[in-house]
Write a protein that holds these residues in place. Structure first.
Motif, short mmCIF file in Angstrom:
data_model
loop_
_atom_site.label_atom_id
_atom_site.label_comp_id
_atom_site.label_asym_id
_atom_site.label_seq_id
_atom_site.Cartn_x
_atom_site.Cartn_y
_atom_site.Cartn_z
N THR A 309 0.83 -1.20 0.00
CA THR A 309 0.00 0.00 0.00
C THR A 309 0.87 1.25 0.00
N VAL A 310 1.93 1.23 0.79
CA VAL A 310 2.89 2.34 0.80
C VAL A 310 3.46 2.54 -0.60
N ASN A 311 3.83 1.47 -1.25
CA ASN A 311 4.42 1.57 -2.59
C ASN A 311 3.43 2.10 -3.62
N ALA A 312 2.15 1.77 -3.46
CA ALA A 312 1.15 2.15 -4.45
C ALA A 312 0.89 3.65 -4.46
N SER A 313 1.15 4.34 -3.35
CA SER A 313 0.96 5.78 -3.30
C SER A 313 2.18 6.48 -3.87
N SER A 314 1.94 7.61 -4.57
CA SER A 314 3.04 8.36 -5.20
C SER A 314 3.95 7.43 -5.97
N ASN A 315 3.33 6.61 -6.80
CA ASN A 315 4.06 5.63 -7.60
C ASN A 315 4.54 6.31 -8.88
N VAL A 316 5.84 6.55 -8.99
CA VAL A 316 6.33 7.40 -10.07
C VAL A 316 7.04 6.60 -11.15
N SER A 317 7.03 7.17 -12.33
CA SER A 317 7.79 6.64 -13.46
C SER A 317 8.62 7.78 -14.04
N LEU A 318 9.92 7.57 -14.09
CA LEU A 318 10.85 8.56 -14.66
C LEU A 318 11.73 7.84 -15.67
N PRO A 319 11.25 7.64 -16.89
CA PRO A 319 12.03 6.89 -17.87
C PRO A 319 13.43 7.46 -18.10
N GLY A 320 13.58 8.78 -17.94
CA GLY A 320 14.89 9.38 -18.14
C GLY A 320 15.77 9.36 -16.92
N ASP A 321 15.25 8.88 -15.77
CA ASP A 321 16.02 8.86 -14.54
C ASP A 321 15.57 7.69 -13.66
N PRO A 322 15.84 6.46 -14.09
CA PRO A 322 15.35 5.30 -13.31
C PRO A 322 15.96 5.22 -11.92
N LEU A 323 17.19 5.72 -11.72
CA LEU A 323 17.79 5.70 -10.39
C LEU A 323 16.94 6.51 -9.41
N LEU A 324 16.54 7.70 -9.83
CA LEU A 324 15.75 8.55 -8.94
C LEU A 324 14.37 7.94 -8.69
N ALA A 325 13.78 7.33 -9.71
CA ALA A 325 12.48 6.67 -9.52
C ALA A 325 12.60 5.53 -8.52
N GLN A 326 13.67 4.77 -8.61
CA GLN A 326 13.90 3.68 -7.66
C GLN A 326 14.12 4.22 -6.25
N PRO A 734 11.42 16.86 -4.50
CA PRO A 734 11.72 17.29 -5.87
C PRO A 734 10.89 16.59 -6.93
N VAL A 735 10.64 15.30 -6.77
CA VAL A 735 9.91 14.57 -7.81
C VAL A 735 8.41 14.91 -7.78
N ILE A 736 7.79 14.82 -6.61
CA ILE A 736 6.34 15.01 -6.54
C ILE A 736 5.95 16.48 -6.66
N HIS A 737 6.68 17.35 -5.98
CA HIS A 737 6.29 18.76 -5.94
C HIS A 737 6.89 19.57 -7.08
N GLN A 738 8.10 19.22 -7.51
CA GLN A 738 8.79 20.05 -8.51
C GLN A 738 8.71 19.45 -9.91
N TYR A 739 9.08 18.19 -10.10
CA TYR A 739 8.93 17.58 -11.42
C TYR A 739 7.45 17.55 -11.83
N LEU A 740 6.62 16.96 -10.94
CA LEU A 740 5.20 16.80 -11.27
C LEU A 740 4.38 18.02 -10.91
N GLY A 741 4.94 18.93 -10.13
CA GLY A 741 4.32 20.22 -9.88
C GLY A 741 3.08 20.20 -9.02
N VAL A 742 2.96 19.22 -8.13
CA VAL A 742 1.75 19.09 -7.32
C VAL A 742 1.82 20.04 -6.12
#
Length: 852
Positions: A309-326, A734-742
């Motif tokens: 359930t923890v993993n399912a929330s804010s589940n991101v895909s960054l094809p150009g940066d898989p390290l950061l997504a992981q 950075p990913v949720i608020h800045q990349y995705l702009g939420v």
């Protein structure tokens, strides 16, 4: 009377044969096979945690009470030094592979007398204790003799080794006995220097099987007998050995359980062992053990269900940066692993270890995000307020709400109505620092209303706002009182304390401005006109003079670290807090839109400066930058300015420092690989790069390198934390608020989504980003002149959707769901934001912006 069993030996290790019990569920995993005896392994639950070396041994570890911070713990009570296993007269050898899963750790063990083995460690939810599943596979059908050693160390989370009193004084001797099929250890009595307070602590150890023989004694540490004992710490302590099994603080007992286990050829059999603990005596400890052993497989399944359930929330895909997504995925797990809960909490102010008075109040319970394991798994103000940003971005609202409530409850209990927020509280309720008589806590108090406002904006929880609003008001009233010279800048301790610093610290000034602004927003939501005006006036007064007062300028291209009274003389020492003005974002004030505190001109100048080798290494931001050699010869390395500082450089890279830098870069649209990417990737690599990690998947307190070195090269008693929650701020935000702009404002039923895809990448997406009781999905694409943002709302809320273009761009067209619309073009610190309010609704909305 102690009974002694025949000693076992450790045979030569056979080639490893991984043993996996298919009945045990698994999650995504990360594994390591090298230098296992020099690595730490950690497994946690809300009601306990276990620290060992990655090869399945239990070296003396940690420094608060030297060597005693490892082993089996409930949040407020250590239970065991360790647990070891033997087969047919020999001890199972050191592990050959360690594997981190979501909520468990598995250790592959060498073959012993033809029996291959692995162990799975977990801390089940709702139980004060832990489980160890020993999986066995034989090359033929037979019955083997299985022995389990356990060595107790019943010890409270406070006092520590060098406090007054010390654990050398208060740690009473444990006793061991056999009760039915269990070992029971007790520590009962009234320690000296404890104000006459008695305790009745106990731990119970057993298995799902019935033992054929039992024994007790002073040792029973498996292959770690006879124990190498480290001296107690202190200024006159002798040099400690490189590796110890116990310390002079230890006063435990041991025991052994022997079983006959039938194994079928080629089949895997898992024998479960449990530990239960209690501060209420042996009976409750045995009850905890029985609860743990009632259904271990179901406990593991429950743990994995929660973690999925923890993993399912804010589940991101960054094809150009898989390290950061992981890293996002594992950071969410790390936050979940940091949650702790303690009951019957006796609050006392211990004056930074110099006193041990009677408790002044008792809390029925408190739940919090542990700062760092193994030496800081307790409640902190500063750590929690930074970690709050990661928690809301991960959708883990419950733990951070409870953390802020715990800070309020403890602070009110020990500080009355002063409003001062405590700094550090151990799970038993000892307030180490942060009482009214302690200097400082300016930073914790300033950040408190900002953390409350953050959680309110992401959850829209009005009951939470109503509950914590009074504490937020008092906190800022307290900060306002810390202004002896009347200039508005609060005095007091901040995040960095070094020789030569002035009374007024940069980070305190920054977070005070944001605290006033956030309090004004909270007051608006509560309809408190008087407080709103007061807080707004304070914020605006400080804003008017901030840049002039704090910008050091010259070739430093940086802010001063502090001001020295009288006269507000600037002091420049190159500490990481120099980036707090670029980190802090203020909500809207009259005549000022929501934006970072630092002016764009100064922000860009200092961010570029901090990217230079005098401030930043390959893995992130130094604690204190380098400069011209000082009078003490302390500053060495690259020099970016001509200012000679009396404070030497410190090139340790804390994950918090890099998180501040990463967020700062993103606040000004600097998402490039040589900008924000240095800091996000530095934290991610320390967590996920096998050449850098100590424990796979865990982000440490300090990354390897710089003046600190690497944990794996240090004694177990001299290391930084193997898992520290605050570093997740530099990945999730950075990913949720800045990349995705939420940017939610759920208290007012609205959300703004204005993404910015980093240069060189084309797509970033996130699903099930929790907002209050619902969620949104976001996909941002950028290719050439085309910017596309798709938002799916899973409940009714007002939406403003947009995209971020480079400054100075010209917009050719804007379409929403295929229809051409007018957009609001706003130049911000990030770039040119194209915004379209689409109003209340739910479902899918797609914005396409074409640049000319």
């Amino acid at each position: 009377m102690f009974l002694v069993a025949a000693p076992l030996t450790v045979p030569a290790q056979a080639a490893p044969q991984p043993v996996l019990d298919r009945a045990l569920p698994r999650s995504p995993e990360l594994s390591e096979t090298t230098r296992l005896s020099e690595r730490r392994a950690l497994v946690t639950g809300e009601d306990g945690w276990v620290l060992s070396s990655a090869d399945g041994r239990y070296p003396a570890a940690g420094f608060h009470t030297r060597g005693e911070m490892g082993g089996f713990w409930t949040p407020n009570l250590k239970l065991l030094d360790g647990m070891w296993f033997g087969i047919n007269g020999d001890w199972v050898g050191k592990g050959t592979r360690t594997t981190s899963g979501w909520g468990y750790v598995r250790t592959d063990l060498p073959v012993t007398h033809g029996v291959a083995a692995s162990r799975t460690d977990l801390v089940p939810d709702g139980v004060s204790g832990a489980l160890v599943g020993l999986s066995l596979r034989s090359d033929r059908t037979r019955t083997v003799t299985l022995r389990a050693d356990a060595h107790s160390e019943l010890m409270g989370s406070y006092p520590w080794g060098e406090t007054t009193p010390s654990q050398k004084t208060v740690n009473l001797a444990d006793t061991a006995r056999v009760a039915g099929s269990h070992l029971v250890f007790t520590d009962k009595g009234t320690p000296p220097d404890s104000n006459g307070e008695s305790h009745n602590w106990a731990a119970a150890v057993g298995s799902s099987l019935t033992p054929t023989a039992t024994a007790t004694g002073r040792d029973y540490r498996g292959p770690q007998d006879p124990a190498v004992v480290c001296p107690a710490s202190g200024p006159t302590a002798p040099t400690q050995p490189p590796l110890c099994d116990d310390t002079e603080y230890g006063n435990g007992a041991g025991g052994q359980l022997t079983y006959r286990v039938r194994l079928k050829a080629g089949a895997t059999t898992t024998v479960w062992f449990g530990v239960g603990g209690s501060t209420k005596g042996a009976g409750p400890a045995q009850a905890e053990l029985r609860a743990a052993l009632s259904d271990p497989v179901a406990a593991l399944q429950s743990k994995l269900a929660d973690r999925r359930t923890v993993n399912a929330s804010s589940n991101v895909s960054l094809p150009g940066d898989p390290l950061l997504a992981q890293s996002v995925a594992w950071s969410k797990q790390m936050l979940a692993a940091s949650v702790q809960e303690s009951t019957d909490v006796h609050l006392r102010v211990v004056n930074a270890g110099k006193a041990y008075p009677k408790p002044t109040a008792t809390l029925r319970s408190m739940r919090w995000l542990g700062a760092g394991f193994p030496d800081y798994p307790w409640l902190f103000g500063t750590d929690g307020e930074y970690t709050a940003y990661a928690a809301v971005a991960a959708g883990q609202f419950g733990p951070i709400k409870d953390h802020l409530r715990a800070l309020r409850d403890v602070s009110q209990a020990v500080n009355g109505g002063s409003g001062k927020i405590v700094h550090e509280v151990t799970p038993d309720g000892s307030v180490y620092f942060g009482a009214n008589a302690d200097p400082g806590n300016t930073d914790e108090s300033s950040k408190y209303p900002s953390a409350v406002a953050l959680v309110w904006r992401w959850t829209g929880d009005r009951a939470f706002l109503k509950d914590l609003y009074p504490a937020s008001v008092k906190a800022m009233r307290h900060v306002a009182s810390l202004d002896a010279d009347g200039d508005g800048w609060p005095e007091g301790l901040g995040n960095v304390e070094r020789n030569g610093m002035g009374q007024e610290k940069l980070d305190n000034a920054v977070y005070a401005i944001r605290g006033y602004a956030d309090l004004a927003d909270l007051a608006r939501a509560r309809g408190d006109v008087k407080t709103r005006r007061w807080a707004t006036d304070h914020a605006e007064r400080l804003l008017r003079t901030f840049e002039k007062t704090w910008w050091y300028g010259g070739d430093t291209r940086s802010y001063a670290d502090s001001l020295k009274d009288p006269g507000n003389v600037q002091v420049f020492q190159r500490h990481w807090i120099g980036l707090t003005p670029t980190d802090a974002v203020l909500p809207a004030l009259p005549g000022r839109a929501s934006a970072p505190l630092a002016s764009r001109a100064h922000a860009v100048a200092t961010l570029k400066e901090h990217e230079e080798p005098c401030y930043t290494g390959p893995l992130g931001l130094y604690h204190t930058g380098t400069g011209p050699t000082s009078a003490t010869g302390g500053n060495t390395g690259a020099s970016c300015d001509s200012v000679v500082s009396e404070v030497p450089s410190e090139t340790s890279i804390f994950t918090l420092n890099s998180a501040i830098a990463a967020v700062s870069e993103g606040n000004y649209g600097r998402l490039g690989a040589g900008q924000q990417g240095v800091y996000t990737h530095g934290n991610a690599k320390a967590q996920l790069d096998p050449s850098l990690w100590e424990m796979p998947g865990m982000m440490p307190e300090i990354v390897p390198g710089g003046s600190f070195g690497a944990n794996i090269d240090k004694r177990f008693t001299e290391r930084s934390m193997v898992m520290q929650a605050w570093g997740a701020y530099g990945v999730l935000w950075p990913v949720i608020h800045q990349y995705l702009g939420v940017s939610p404002d759920m208290g007012r039923g609205r959300v703004t989504v204005v993404p910015q895809v980093p240069a060189g990448q084309t797509t970033a997406s996130g699903s099930r980003i929790l907002l209050g009781r619902s969620s949104i999905d976001v996909t941002a694409r950028h290719q050439g002149q085309r910017y596309e943002t798709t938002v799916t709302r899973h409940a009714r809320m007002a939406l403003t959707v947009g995209a971020t273009l480079p400054r100075g761009s010209h917009v050719a067209s804007v379409r929403v769901n295929g229809t051409k619309v007018k957009a609001k073009l706003v130049t911000t610190t990030r770039g040119l934001e194209v915004r379209v309010p689409v109003g209340q609704g739910q479902g899918r909305t797609t914005l396409v912006v074409t640049r000319s």
